[in-house]
Design a protein around this motif. Structure first.
Motif: not given
Length: 93
Positions: A6-7, A31-33, A58-64
């Motif tokens: 899931l984004l 997993k959460v993006v 289970r999660y990742s972070f993108a600064r965008a």
């Protein structure tokens, strides 16, 4: 329930960070993006409380910026995203 990715845009804002916690708690196979521009309303500290978010795999972070089509294309190309919840917003427009 099957595993999903899931984004969540705006995931570092007040409501978005609560949604991230809820999904990670209620959907143990997901997993959460997290995508956030980190302006005045988005802060990584919103995801770090006294307990912190468990299971960092289970999660990742993108600064965008979600308006940056190249950044978003790259993110979608690197992750197998099944669903999107858009919580990115400016509160004072």
């Amino acid at each position: 329930m099957d595993s999903k990715t899931l984004l969540i845009t705006g995931g570092c804002g007040f409501i978005g960070s609560h949604m991230v916690r809820l999904i990670l708690q209620e959907r143990p196979k997901w997993k959460v993006v997290i995508v956030d521009k980190l302006t005045y309303a988005g802060n990584l500290a919103n995801l770090a409380d006294e307990e912190g978010i468990q299971e960092p795999e289970r999660y990742s972070f993108a600064r965008a910026d979600i308006a940056d089509s190249k950044a978003m294309d790259a993110l979608f190309a690197s992750e197998s995203i099944d669903m999107v919840i858009n919580m990115a917003a400016e509160t004072h427009v």
